[in-house]
Design an enzyme around this catalytic site. Structure first.
Site, short mmCIF file in Angstrom:
data_model
loop_
_atom_site.label_atom_id
_atom_site.label_comp_id
_atom_site.label_asym_id
_atom_site.label_seq_id
_atom_site.Cartn_x
_atom_site.Cartn_y
_atom_site.Cartn_z
N ASP C 164 110.19 -28.74 36.85
CA ASP C 164 110.72 -29.39 38.04
C ASP C 164 109.93 -30.67 38.29
O ASP C 164 108.82 -30.63 38.81
CB ASP C 164 110.61 -28.45 39.26
N LYS C 231 117.71 -31.40 41.92
CA LYS C 231 117.11 -30.55 42.96
C LYS C 231 116.82 -31.41 44.17
O LYS C 231 116.41 -32.56 44.05
CB LYS C 231 115.82 -29.96 42.38
N LYS C 267 120.01 -27.48 42.68
CA LYS C 267 119.03 -26.59 43.32
C LYS C 267 118.58 -27.15 44.66
O LYS C 267 117.80 -28.09 44.71
CB LYS C 267 117.82 -26.42 42.40
#
Lengths: 474, 293, 331
Positions: C164, C231, C267
């Protein structure tokens, strides 16, 4: 595995108590009518809900007399600040009984509970709150301070309680008394409103509710002791009313039909535009006078917008109005359904391409799937006549000038939509559109402070806001 | 009497005022206008149904341009009418003397009031929006503005009695508001209207913004009332004639015209008017826009 | 998009998206492309998200949604005070969220700082639960490029299945789109490991991007640079995930697939604490991106406390009783 089926989420009907029969609300009491009675049914099931009195000439006369008496003896003389408190009371009771009103409206009208709960009922309450505050401030309105007298008001079936509030709240705030006739297919929330008037201890005769069909309405608006006529409904009936009051001293406001253009430019915020298109034509099953029933989309984005629109239409949930997840409910009546079907058939016969979102429709009741016609030209009847159903006609344009020309090429002039990210274009186009309400980068928004009403054959007068007082003052 | 030394009058036949020009009635008809004592004054054009239709077409054609001008400019143009009227005092005074039987002094006073009325209305052009418009505080993230807009082509039946002050008082509010007008002048007293047309033609008013018909209301009024391209109808000229007024109001319903009903009697035109003659020919447009970043 | 180039779809694990060469040829062409995307009207987007939030999900639909949400959780701990013990406990919970109920599915992944990747990897063993690691000088992204890349390589080397990363918001807001694009591409290359490339989630930190137009542009930028997931947030900046931000990102992945054929996951992270909230997001996924995204491969929740609420609701549906926090482990 990844099918997310929403289980039924029905709102309970237990909160409403529908009586087997209803009389007329005249002089603060429910009384038997002198005429026949008629049945009101649930359009989603065709179940008979109740039997309702059909007011005849005698009944109309009694109601007008009750209103006249209340005006000259009580309401017309009452200080504005006291009238205001009654209106505030009514507003509060509408909020407190909001769920009951929402469920009842949904049952009687066929519209989704989501809309009655989130739109019809809260805005109805808001109208009473808004105009309550005006009652003792009329001298600041610029429209005079004197009431007119008795208002005869006739409202349609598409927003029964909301239209009632648009009519009654300003009338009462200005010191008028009213005789209101709800539509014959949707009388129940108006009758519940009559109970609310009792609950609020509103002086008898200030609000009178008489049920019935076209004859009752005609009798009411042509009654010689009515000072003011307010009508929302079809242009055809509006025209008849305009004729019937000719030569009288009656003041008139008419809020009639529409064939609104919703113009989407190629620089529009497309996802929001698609939402606006959907909201414009499928909100309330398209039973909206200001519905965006003509989509005018710039040719360069037409395919893309249509693709997105159809995909979005595929997620609309059509069905049980009381299910909290229903987006599109039942068509209000067999008659209206027949009209929608007829005009849709004409659309096909005239060569437009018809597409409906795939959806299962219930076996009983009156249903029509969300439908879009492409390849429509200005000459098609579906581009000119008000269908008053979930049917969208799509036309294309190339230049702003062409868009405005097509948008204005109609005898109606109630509303219009403009979608573009370019500010100066919004202002230019909004200026050029001959329509009483222009929604730019939004659609079908209503507020008690915001005047609503049409140009041309969409009627005259404004409802809502400071402008809405004009119709009830001298 | 030595006829050889008597000059013979040049008798005038006045024409209509349509689209900025002065056409004869397409019917070719005219009628005799007399003074209050019944003496011949002039011939005036007897407008036909076709003339009324032509006038509506001219007014419609002029509407986009006129309504699209800035309010400031419209005010200037109307003020300019007042200026030009001042230049034609003798002609107006004479017309009022003949048509309304007034003394020169009284006629002069009526003219003053007419000019003042134009000046009064001229000033309204760029204030109306502020006085009758509204910013509306809706309960949500939306900019919401209501503004007045001209309703379109307005047909006006001018008062029969007050042939100049009355005429100015019914025409000025309509054009100040941005509408264009077809006005049927007083049938018996058309000459002030004719002179007014000459003023308009030599001032800055664009052709077609004001169109003046002379003649009988029986011919023109039903055409105007039933015309589907007329947006509003002012029946002031039928004061005291409820029967005909009602008939025209019924015809006007064909396209839901905004109708200003005929009063029971012709009003006192010397009283300062309110806003209603302007607001009667205005629509309210409400524009919504989201407020966001 | 009518005004945009249509690239050919590239193989999923290509280091960069091949079809965007023209668009990414220069700063100005990239800017023109991103600013040519349809705008987002804030009020309209927020009302759409709010409207979807009124869906009423009951009984069987709720049970389905809760189990799906559990399977989508990236169980996260990103604190300075994290310990090996905490990460081990978290990993255990990830595999067996409700020890009392074997029918309860595992979560999608455990999300930790790079130094905890090995611990988590060991604790999770051969289970299907992935290890996700934040990287690239998380959460601010303010470090030299070689530091960010080293951070990434460390995580991958320690066994991270998913990385991430954060974008350089400063560069993005300054309009240096090409720089952001190239950074994402470089991190993507750094994700290559022995057992195949770690999946790359690109954190936009939408709370700092301020406008939905920026969220849409950043989403496209990340997808064009090869992100497997986009995300919303680090969880360290407020506001973190919100329904309208997620709506705009779901529209972006939907449109991106339509144009390129490639699916990218979404996300939302931070601020999603209740089952009710999670279900609203699933409704949004279902109705905006479409049912294809209703899989842990395509939608995740970055959350820590959400899982316990999902478990409580799950228990209530099964037993008819409301549970309490004492019956579920704190971590």
């Amino acid at each position: 595995m990844n099918t997310f089926e929403y289980a039924p989420a029905p709102e309970s009907r237990a909160i409403v108590d529908i009586k087997p029969s209803y009389g007329l609300f005249v002089g603060g009491e429910f009384v038997d009518g002198h005429g026949r009675s008629f049945k009101t049914i649930s359009p989603s099931t065709e179940e008979v809900l109740s039997e309702v009195a059909e007011a005849d000439e005698t009944d109309v006369d009694l109601a007008v007399k009750a209103a006249r008496r209340a005006h000259s003896r009580v309401w017309g003389r009452m200080p504005g600040k006291e009238r205001a408190k009654y209106l505030f009371r009514i507003a509060r009771i509408i909020q407190e009984r909001g769920r009951e009103l929402a469920v009842l409206e949904s049952i009687d009208n066929g519209k989704p509970i989501k809309e009655t709960r989130d739109v019809d009922v809260p805005i109805a309450a808001a109208h009473f709150f808004y105009y309550a505050g005006w009652a003792d401030k009329l001298k600041y309105s610029g429209h005079g301070t004197e009431s007119l007298g008795v208002a005869g008001q006739v409202i349609p079936w598409n927003f029964p309680l909301l239209m009632l509030s648009w009519k009654i709240a300003p009338a009462l705030a200005c010191g008028n008394t009213v005789v209101l006739k709800p539509a014959e297919t949707t009388p129940l929330t108006a009758l519940l409103f009559a109970e609310i008037c009792q609950q609020a201890d509103l002086p008898p005769g200030v609000v009178n509710i008489i049920t019935g069909a076209g004859d009752t309405g005609r009798t009411l608006v042509s009654h010689p002791d009515v000072d003011k006529v307010a009508f929302t409904g079809s242009t055809e009936v509006g025209r008849a009313i305009a004729k019937s009051v000719a030569g009288s001293d009656k003041r008139v406001t008419l809020e009639l039909g529409g064939k609104a253009a919703n113009i989407v430019f190629d620089d529009a915020p497309l996802d929001q535009a698609v939402e606006g298109i959907v909201n414009g034509i499928f909100f309330n099953q398209g039973h909206v006078c200001c519905a965006g029933s003509r989509l005018l989309v710039q040719e360069s984005v037409a395919d893309e917008v249509l693709g997105r629109l159809k995909r979005r239409m595929g997620t609309l949930r059509v069905g049980d109005p009381l299910d909290k997840n229903t987006d599109v409910g039942a068509i209000n009546s067999a008659e209206q359904l027949a009209k929608i079907r007829r005009l849709s058939q004409i659309g096909e016969q005239e060569g437009a391409e018809r597409w409906s979102a795939p959806c299962d429709l219930p076996d009983h009741g009156f249903w029509f799937p969300p439908t879009v016609f492409t390849g429509v030209t200005q000459a098609h009847r579906i581009a000119r006549e008000e269908i008053f159903g979930p049917v969208l006609s799509v036309l294309t344009f190339r230049t702003p000038g062409e868009a405005v020309e097509k948008a204005n090429n109609t005898p109606y002039g109630l509303s219009a939509g403009v979608w573009t990210e370019k500010g100066s274009r919004i202002l230019k186009v909004a200026n050029a559109l001959r329509a009483g309400v222009v929604w730019a980068n939004t659609f079908n928004k209503f507020d008690p402070t915001s005047p609503f009403g049409g140009y041309k054959e969409s009627g005259y007068g404004r409802e809502g806001g400071r402008h809405g007082l004009e119709a009830y003052l001298r | 009497m030595n006829t050889a030394s008597t000059r013979i009058d040049v008798r005038k036949t006045y024409k209509l005022f349509i689209g900025g020009g002065f056409p004869r009635s397409e019917s070719g008809h005219s009628y005799v206008v007399s003074d209050v004592r019944g003496r011949f004054v002039a011939n005036a054009a007897l407008a036909s149904r076709k003339d009324a239709r032509d006038a509506v077409a001219a007014a419609r054609k002029a509407f986009p341009g006129w309504s699209g001008r800035t309010a400031y400019n419209r005010g200037q143009v109307v003020y300019r009418i007042a200026e030009v009227m001042e230049d034609r005092r003798p002609q107006f005074v004479e017309a009022l003397r003949q048509g309304e039987g007034r003394t020169p002094a009284a006629a002069g006073k009526v003219l003053d009031e007419s000019i003042d009325r134009l000046v009064w209305y001229a000033g309204w052009a760029d204030k109306l929006t502020q006085v009758v418009g509204n910013a509306n505080p809706v309960a949500g993230p939306f900019f919401n503005l209501s503004t007045p807009e001209p309703t379109g082509v307005v047909a006006v039946l001018a008062p029969q009695g007050s042939s100049l002050l009355g005429l100015v008082s019914v025409v000025a509010p309509v054009i100040v508001a941005g509408d264009t007008v077809v006005v049927a002048a007083s049938t018996e007293r058309p000459l002030p209207a004719v002179t007014f047309a000459e003023v308009l033609a030599t001032s800055d008013v664009p052709g077609g913004v004001v169109n003046i018909l002379t003649g009988s209301l029986d011919r023109t009024a039903p055409t105007l009332a039933s015309h589907m391209d007329v947006n509003a109808l002012d029946l002031t000229g039928l004061a005291g004639d409820p029967e005909q007024a009602t008939e025209l109001e019924i015809q006007a319903a064909a396209n839901l015209k905004r109708v200003r009903r005929a009063p029971a009697a012709e009003p006192d035109w010397s009283v300062e008017p309110g806003l209603d003659r302007m607001t009667d020919v205005l629509e309210t447009k409400t524009v919504w826009h989201p407020i966001g970043v | 998009m009518t005004s945009t180039a249509t690239p050919t779809a590239g193989p999923h694990d290509d280091p960069v998206e091949p079809g965007w060469a023209d668009v990414t040829a220069s700063e100005s062409s990239l800017r023109r492309f991103l600013h040519g995307l349809p705008g987002v009207d804030q009020v309209g987007a927020e009302q759409r998200a709010a409207g979807l939030g009124t869906r009423s999900i009951k009984t069987t639909a709720k049970a389905f949604a809760i189990d799906l949400a559990i399977r989508m959780v990236d169980l996260t701990t990103l604190e300075g005070q994290d310990t090996r013990g905490k990460v081990k406990a978290l990993s255990a919970k990830a595999m067996r969220p409700d020890p009392a109920d074997p029918t309860c599915p595992p979560v999608a992944a455990v999300c930790v700082y790079p130094d905890m990747v090995a611990v988590a990897k060991e604790a999770l063993g051969a289970s299907e639960v992935h290890v996700a690691s934040v990287a690239t000088a998380f959460p601010s992204g303010r470090a030299a490029m070689d530091v960010k890349l080293a951070d990434t390589r460390d995580a991958v080397a320690a066994g991270a299945d998913e990385v991430d990363m954060v974008i350089d918001r400063g560069a993005f807001l300054a309009g240096h789109y090409l720089q952001v694009f190239e950074e994402i591409g470089a991190v993507r290359e750094a994700c290559a490991g022995e057992g195949g490339a770690a999946h790359l989630k690109v954190i936009l930190e939408t709370g700092e991007l301020q406008t939905y137009d920026n969220v849409r542009r950043a989403s496209w930028l990340a997808m064009m640079a090869g992100a497997d997931f986009i995300k919303t947030s680090t969880g360290k900046v407020q506001p973190a995930a919100t329904p309208p931000v997620t709506l705009v990102m779901l529209e972006a992945v939907r449109d991106y697939r339509e144009q390129t054929g490639r699916m990218v996951g979404v996300k939302p992270a931070g601020g999603i604490r209740t089952s009710k909230d999670a279900i609203k997001y699933l409704v949004m996924v279902n109705e905006v991106a479409g049912p294809d995204w209703l899989e842990p491969d395509w939608f995740r929740f970055g959350a820590s406390t959400l899982l316990n609420d999902l478990l409580m609701q799950r228990t209530r549906l099964a037993t008819g009783r409301y549970s309490g926090p004492d019956y579920f482990t704190l971590d």
